[in-house]
Design a protein around this motif. Structure first.
Motif, mmCIF file in Angstrom:
data_model
loop_
_atom_site.group_PDB
_atom_site.id
_atom_site.type_symbol
_atom_site.label_atom_id
_atom_site.label_comp_id
_atom_site.label_asym_id
_atom_site.label_seq_id
_atom_site.Cartn_x
_atom_site.Cartn_y
_atom_site.Cartn_z
ATOM 1 N N UNK A 54 0.828 -0.937 0.019
ATOM 2 C CA UNK A 54 0.218 0.012 0.064
ATOM 3 C C UNK A 54 0.646 1.053 0.210
ATOM 4 N N UNK A 55 0.377 1.585 -0.987
ATOM 5 C CA UNK A 55 2.017 2.930 -1.015
ATOM 6 C C UNK A 55 0.777 4.520 -1.896
ATOM 7 N N UNK A 56 2.335 5.277 -1.465
ATOM 8 C CA UNK A 56 1.880 6.860 -2.029
ATOM 9 C C UNK A 56 2.568 6.924 -3.337
ATOM 10 N N UNK A 57 1.921 7.536 -3.883
ATOM 11 C CA UNK A 57 3.091 7.951 -5.219
ATOM 12 C C UNK A 57 4.046 9.516 -5.051
ATOM 13 N N UNK A 58 5.103 9.522 -5.038
ATOM 14 C CA UNK A 58 5.927 10.382 -4.870
ATOM 15 C C UNK A 58 6.071 12.199 -5.644
ATOM 16 N N UNK A 59 6.412 12.772 -5.174
ATOM 17 C CA UNK A 59 6.507 13.987 -6.836
ATOM 18 C C UNK A 59 7.282 13.756 -7.204
ATOM 19 N N UNK A 60 7.131 13.549 -8.905
ATOM 20 C CA UNK A 60 7.446 13.239 -9.872
ATOM 21 C C UNK A 60 7.177 11.834 -10.320
ATOM 22 N N UNK A 61 6.537 11.431 -9.599
ATOM 23 C CA UNK A 61 5.963 10.600 -10.278
ATOM 24 C C UNK A 61 6.743 9.122 -9.696
ATOM 25 N N UNK A 62 7.620 9.496 -8.553
ATOM 26 C CA UNK A 62 8.547 7.860 -7.493
ATOM 27 C C UNK A 62 8.133 7.446 -6.571
ATOM 28 N N UNK A 63 8.210 6.282 -6.179
ATOM 29 C CA UNK A 63 7.928 5.750 -5.006
ATOM 30 C C UNK A 63 8.580 6.193 -3.867
ATOM 31 N N UNK A 64 8.296 6.319 -2.154
ATOM 32 C CA UNK A 64 7.870 7.596 -1.765
ATOM 33 C C UNK A 64 8.846 6.945 -1.099
ATOM 34 N N UNK A 65 9.986 8.514 -0.547
ATOM 35 C CA UNK A 65 11.353 8.178 -0.051
ATOM 36 C C UNK A 65 11.320 7.053 1.009
ATOM 37 N N UNK A 66 10.344 7.093 1.997
ATOM 38 C CA UNK A 66 10.739 5.896 2.951
ATOM 39 C C UNK A 66 10.732 4.812 1.985
ATOM 40 N N UNK A 67 10.032 4.800 1.183
ATOM 41 C CA UNK A 67 9.975 3.287 0.731
ATOM 42 C C UNK A 67 11.807 2.900 -0.472
ATOM 43 N N UNK A 68 12.469 3.986 -0.489
ATOM 44 C CA UNK A 68 13.214 3.944 -2.088
ATOM 45 C C UNK A 68 14.842 2.015 -1.245
ATOM 46 N N UNK A 94 -4.379 13.862 -8.164
ATOM 47 C CA UNK A 94 -4.666 13.949 -9.759
ATOM 48 C C UNK A 94 -4.113 15.549 -9.732
ATOM 49 N N UNK A 95 -4.195 15.881 -8.838
ATOM 50 C CA UNK A 95 -3.511 17.146 -9.581
ATOM 51 C C UNK A 95 -2.335 17.113 -9.750
ATOM 52 N N UNK A 124 -5.914 1.903 -7.804
ATOM 53 C CA UNK A 124 -5.127 2.997 -7.253
ATOM 54 C C UNK A 124 -6.723 3.644 -7.599
ATOM 55 N N UNK A 125 -6.355 5.031 -6.039
ATOM 56 C CA UNK A 125 -7.542 5.580 -5.469
ATOM 57 C C UNK A 125 -6.833 6.879 -5.358
ATOM 58 N N UNK A 126 -8.221 8.010 -5.101
ATOM 59 C CA UNK A 126 -7.577 9.111 -5.168
ATOM 60 C C UNK A 126 -7.866 9.655 -3.456
ATOM 61 N N UNK A 127 -6.744 10.047 -2.994
ATOM 62 C CA UNK A 127 -6.330 10.272 -1.199
ATOM 63 C C UNK A 127 -6.635 9.453 -1.179
ATOM 64 N N UNK A 128 -7.769 9.286 0.149
ATOM 65 C CA UNK A 128 -8.422 8.531 1.853
ATOM 66 C C UNK A 128 -9.275 7.649 1.093
#
Length: 157
Positions: A54-68, A94-95, A124-128
């Motif tokens: 279960x993840x979010x997408x970080x700015x620039x379309x990458x995996x979260x820094x915590x998951x690198x 979606x912004x 793939x869901x928007x926000x929560x």
């Protein structure tokens, strides 16, 4: 059936998805464990029948820094022996346009290259997560369980 549910979350949205999925898998009779990716050694994934990210997408379309580190370590393990069944759920805004919710696809690709079997199409869901998203979680869980059973049956033959 042992299922490991891993997440990374800044806003709580991905953690919320992990909690929902944990309940769905438990309701289906699975033994679950939930943890953060950054606290998990990729080598231990082979101890499970299925892994859910279960993840979010970080700015620039990458995996979260915590998951690198976790994400990078996937390439160093062979997940084909069992094989491991994997599924990914993502949350995003979606912004961000073309970068919206791209981390699930990156994780799917990394796991497939490591020999894992995809158990479901990414959520793939928007926000929560909201009430309208619950059918997607139910279908995801059902698909994952069916794939694990199919993989286990094929291993017996």
């Amino acid at each position: 059936m042992k299922v490991l549910i891993l997440y990374e979350s800044i806003t709580g949205n991905a953690k919320g998805m992990a909690r929902i999925l944990d309940q769905f898998f438990k309701h289906a009779g699975a033994e679950t464990e939930t943890s953060q990716m950054q606290q998990t050694d990729v080598a231990t994934l082979v101890d499970y029948d299925a892994v859910v990210i279960a993840t979010y997408t970080w700015s620039g379309g990458v995996v979260p820094p915590e998951a690198d580190d976790f994400y990078g370590d996937i390439a160093g393990v062979d997940l084909s022996a069992k094989p491991l069944v994997v599924g990914v759920a993502g949350t995003g805004d979606p912004w961000y346009g073309k970068d919206y919710n791209t981390a699930p696809d990156l994780f799917d690709e990394a796991f497939v290259q490591a020999g894992a079997v995809l158990g479901a199409e990414p959520i793939k869901i928007e926000q929560g997560a909201q009430e309208k998203d619950i059918p997607a979680f139910a279908a995801f869980t059902k698909s994952m369980i069916a794939k694990v059973k199919a993989v286990q049956q094929a291993a017996k033959e």
